[in-house]
Design a protein around this motif. Sequence first.
Motif, short mmCIF file in Angstrom:
data_model
loop_
_atom_site.label_atom_id
_atom_site.label_comp_id
_atom_site.label_asym_id
_atom_site.label_seq_id
_atom_site.Cartn_x
_atom_site.Cartn_y
_atom_site.Cartn_z
N GLY A 211 -26.11 -15.21 61.75
CA GLY A 211 -25.14 -14.98 62.81
C GLY A 211 -24.54 -16.23 63.39
O GLY A 211 -23.54 -16.15 64.13
N HIS A 212 -25.12 -17.40 63.08
CA HIS A 212 -24.51 -18.64 63.58
C HIS A 212 -23.19 -18.88 62.85
O HIS A 212 -23.09 -18.64 61.65
N PRO A 213 -22.15 -19.35 63.55
CA PRO A 213 -20.86 -19.59 62.88
C PRO A 213 -21.01 -20.52 61.67
O PRO A 213 -21.73 -21.52 61.72
N GLU A 214 -20.32 -20.17 60.62
CA GLU A 214 -20.32 -20.98 59.40
C GLU A 214 -19.32 -22.13 59.55
O GLU A 214 -18.48 -22.13 60.46
N PRO A 215 -19.39 -23.13 58.66
CA PRO A 215 -18.37 -24.19 58.68
C PRO A 215 -16.97 -23.60 58.54
O PRO A 215 -16.76 -22.62 57.82
N VAL A 216 -16.02 -24.21 59.24
CA VAL A 216 -14.64 -23.72 59.24
C VAL A 216 -13.72 -24.73 58.56
O VAL A 216 -14.02 -25.94 58.50
N TYR A 217 -12.59 -24.24 58.08
CA TYR A 217 -11.60 -25.12 57.46
C TYR A 217 -11.06 -26.09 58.50
O TYR A 217 -10.65 -25.69 59.60
N ALA A 218 -11.08 -27.37 58.18
CA ALA A 218 -10.69 -28.41 59.12
C ALA A 218 -9.20 -28.67 59.15
O ALA A 218 -8.75 -29.58 59.86
N GLY A 219 -8.44 -27.93 58.38
CA GLY A 219 -6.98 -28.06 58.42
C GLY A 219 -6.40 -28.98 57.38
O GLY A 219 -5.18 -29.17 57.33
N VAL A 220 -7.25 -29.57 56.53
CA VAL A 220 -6.74 -30.48 55.49
C VAL A 220 -7.47 -30.22 54.17
O VAL A 220 -8.65 -29.87 54.14
N THR A 221 -6.73 -30.41 53.09
CA THR A 221 -7.32 -30.43 51.76
C THR A 221 -7.45 -31.88 51.33
O THR A 221 -6.77 -32.76 51.87
N SER A 222 -8.33 -32.16 50.37
CA SER A 222 -8.57 -33.55 49.97
C SER A 222 -8.54 -33.68 48.46
O SER A 222 -8.88 -32.75 47.72
#
Length: 386
Positions: free
Chosen positions: A166-177
């Motif tokens: 139930g803890h939030p998972e990692p989220v997209y940081a707004g950039v691709t690399s």
Amino acid sequence: MAHAVVVGAGIGGLTAALALAHKGWEVTVLERAASIEPVGAGLAVAPNALRALDVIGVGDEVRKLSAIQGRGGIRLPDGRWLARTTAEDAAARYGDPIVLLTRAALVGILAGRLPQGALRVNSRVESVDPATGRVAVRGTAETIEADLVVAADGIRSRTRSALFPGHPEPVYAGVTSWRAIVPLAGETGASETVFASETWGRGLIFGVMPLAGGQVYCYATAAVPPGLRAADERDELLRLFGRWHDPIPALLDAADPAAVLRHDIHSLDTPLPAFHAGRVALLGDAAHPMTPNLGQGACQAMEDAVVLADRVSPGDPAAGLAVYSRERLARTTPIVRRSRSIGRLTRWRNPLAVALRDGAMRAVGRLGPDVASRQGDRVFAWSPRS
């Protein structure tokens, strides 16, 4: 002898295995892949991580195989410098410069020091019982009994999800690399010496890191929606950065299209309540996934490893795990947040906002290297007993 099972043979997991072995633990490292050769990318090892590697006796070997991040800094797409740094400044302030090498080289050093028989590849962990330390390996009837389990199973850690459902998972940081290792400037026709640098544009970043052995590690980010991919990622880099200053176009021309890696960047914006549960400790990206903007992802994993081994006693692992969890949460949470904040600045596209951002960096650069260096004190001045 107390037994520790390490799940994952990345940089953090291998460092943890060595640190625990130095403290008298029997260690088993379970790696789901068929080999531990990492993807072809470079790595900056900062002074704080070199101190961690010194604890397990590999710091000097890493220094010998690395290039030193010499003169460098932050640039604009037309080549003008916003801020400058030198290796001498960092070494004088922190005792070591930032050194640069391939991930494969560092993994090779660490894996070569493992106790014989400690590493088991093709071993995918099915489940971990935090109460008993039992580790089940997928596809077998085997259950491994452990006094301590170190979950170094990466940004999509199944262990983390099981311990903290139930803890939030990692989220997209707004950039691709993108990442690639290419021949050094002399082989690319680049018109200038290659300095370690980052070039900041409007929603775009391009980084250059000279490596030992006649190579350069290049990395780039772009503020785009997640999940996008190009038919030829090198062509996409040339489209985005092909008109930027030297030696960027020449380095991209020299890159092997098949060797250009692309991944979306994710960050754990909501810190975990703890880095342990029962007999299980989380480490590295399993505990605190962060953006690469401070260059501290692998460095913090190495810190985690030596602190864990120092704080957790074979006789009473539970007490030590609570100390490890408290110390590392306090250490890594502000670093994750600071890296994420810098990442947000790199996404700016508005010309006025970008001009203000660049002006602020230029003003700091004009105050001299000592002022710029102080920005890194909270990260780089760490020591294993701090």
